[in-house]
Write an enzyme that holds these catalytic residues in place. Sequence first.
Site: not given
Ligand code: ADP
Length: 571
Positions: A161, A276, A401, A539, A554
């Site tokens: 995200n 995962a 927001r 997050e 963020a």
């Molecule tokens: P942050 O801003 O905290 O880094 P993001 O939303 O940018 O968070 O990234 C979180 C990432 O984790 C996303 O790319 C998402 O697809 C990945 N993700 C979420 N759940 C899983 C999972 N079960 N296994 C592997 N990757 C995951």
Amino acid sequence: MKIYKDGSFKGIGIGYAGEIEALITIVQGKIKSIEFLSHNETPVISEPAFNHVPSNIIEKNTIMVPNVKGCSMSSRGIKEAVMNALILSGENKEELFKEFKNSENLDKIVVSKNKSKFKPVENFDIVIIGGGGAGLSAAISASNLGAKVVLLEKMAAVGGNTLVSMGGINIPGSDAQKSKKIEDSPELYYNDALVGGDGENNKELFKILSENALDTYNWLKEEIGVEFKKDELIHFGGHTVPRAAVFKGKYAVELISKLKEKAENLGVDIRTGVEAKEIITKDKEVLGIKATTEGNIVEFFGSKGVIFATGGFSGNIEMRKKYNPELDERYKTTNQSGITGDGHLMCEKLGVDFVHMSYIQTFPIANPLTGALSHVGGSRFDGAILVNKSGKRFVEELERRDVVSQAILAQDGGVGYLVWAQEVEAVANRTTDNKAEVNSLIRSNLFIEGNIEECSKKMDINLTTLKDTLNIYNSYVENGKDQEFNRRGNLINIKKGPFYIQTVAPAVHHTMGGIRINNENEVLDIEGNIIKGLYAAGEIVGGIHGTNRLGGNAITDILVFGKRTGEKIMK
Ligand code: ADP
């Protein structure tokens, strides 16, 4: 195999971020090439769709090909563009529609980049889950200290995200603030965040964030090679001064591309298409993760521990409703499809403590039909005003927001209209820089450019009142004070046509709540004990932002704490 009519034909499809225009060439009845003339799909995230869907269409000579997992909207947009080009070539519309629709039922392509063939068990020093900004920066700082790191990302590409953001990072003391002679400090930043979060922020964690922001910015510049726009700052709502440094190029693409490159150069083993599923423990200590990839189960062990960086849960409607029943199916989300709270759910089974789970933020300026965060609507930060159907302003545009979102939802139809003209457009060229988004908004009747009469008629806004509103607002600009809403920042005229009007509505954007950590990014259980071997950043962590996260915080959060977690786990 199907025989098409030879020639070159153009077609447009709608992807995640607007129009995708393709030029197809048919030679001897077969699709020979597909070229993309324009599109605005999020770089990095959409790459797998562009790498696989067109070549598949060419190979199979049909649009009846599957979407790529994690890039469904881009895949769909590419197929639609080719479909429309084929319609133009004289092909039967109904048949193509059927193929287009049926292709949705095919098993999605999982793009996994696994260096080795699947071994049922793999051993590393550190296992990181999630390839957004937090996961990547933790991977870099840990491997800089000599760790053997594997990073598991369930989508086809890293970026998370983090890539679906406006591309601003709050840094007190950035180069752009200095060049604009803006006085700022970690203390002022801390105070703004606490006011913005109604004082419910975890103060110790926010203090760490505000005091390490500048260092992390210097690390990004000097060690990772991230470039910033020299003189540009975004003044996000709730900040006393313009504070967000802006990445070079679009959104956070520069950030993610450079983090990814650095991680790869350091030897971080990035595995995409690996999801995962379960935490492996022994005697209450976390040892690793059970994951699935291409139908196989793999256990990844981390001798120093596991870092959860799986992002928030905005895309998980059931979870949203559990913690805040108001945010049900009616709400769209700005988030990419992988943001479903997987990390939270895995941690819950382990007895991890959660904080502030009901604090869920909506982003006020999104597409009312899809929920996509609007980059064109960044005009709000440049000086656009928000009006309702009666042509009246109803909120300070740079309010928090949550306040702006609630105010928009309280208007007729639950929508607001951003209004701006050439003086505001000149600040950051929002419409020319986001052409594909503009075109798709026009197709959905959510955007218009023209004189004020045309615009208000098309959007069904009361013209007389809107004209009065603009005259009054322009008089505030002249006097340097918004007497109605006390808008902060620079006031800019909205006088010189053509005008722009955009329909906007809030969509679920960020989850402030999440798992409880201590100041070392170690995860705590419901009794307040450290769960050995388990760390979290980004997050997924709850409490830092209190009731409401301010814009641009963020990215600072995920990078400061991502980097820090990689360092802490190596101690
Ligand atoms: P942050 O801003 O905290 O880094 P993001 O939303 O940018 O968070 O990234 C979180 C990432 O984790 C996303 O790319 C998402 O697809 C990945 N993700 C979420 N759940 C899983 C999972 N079960 N296994 C592997 N990757 C995951």
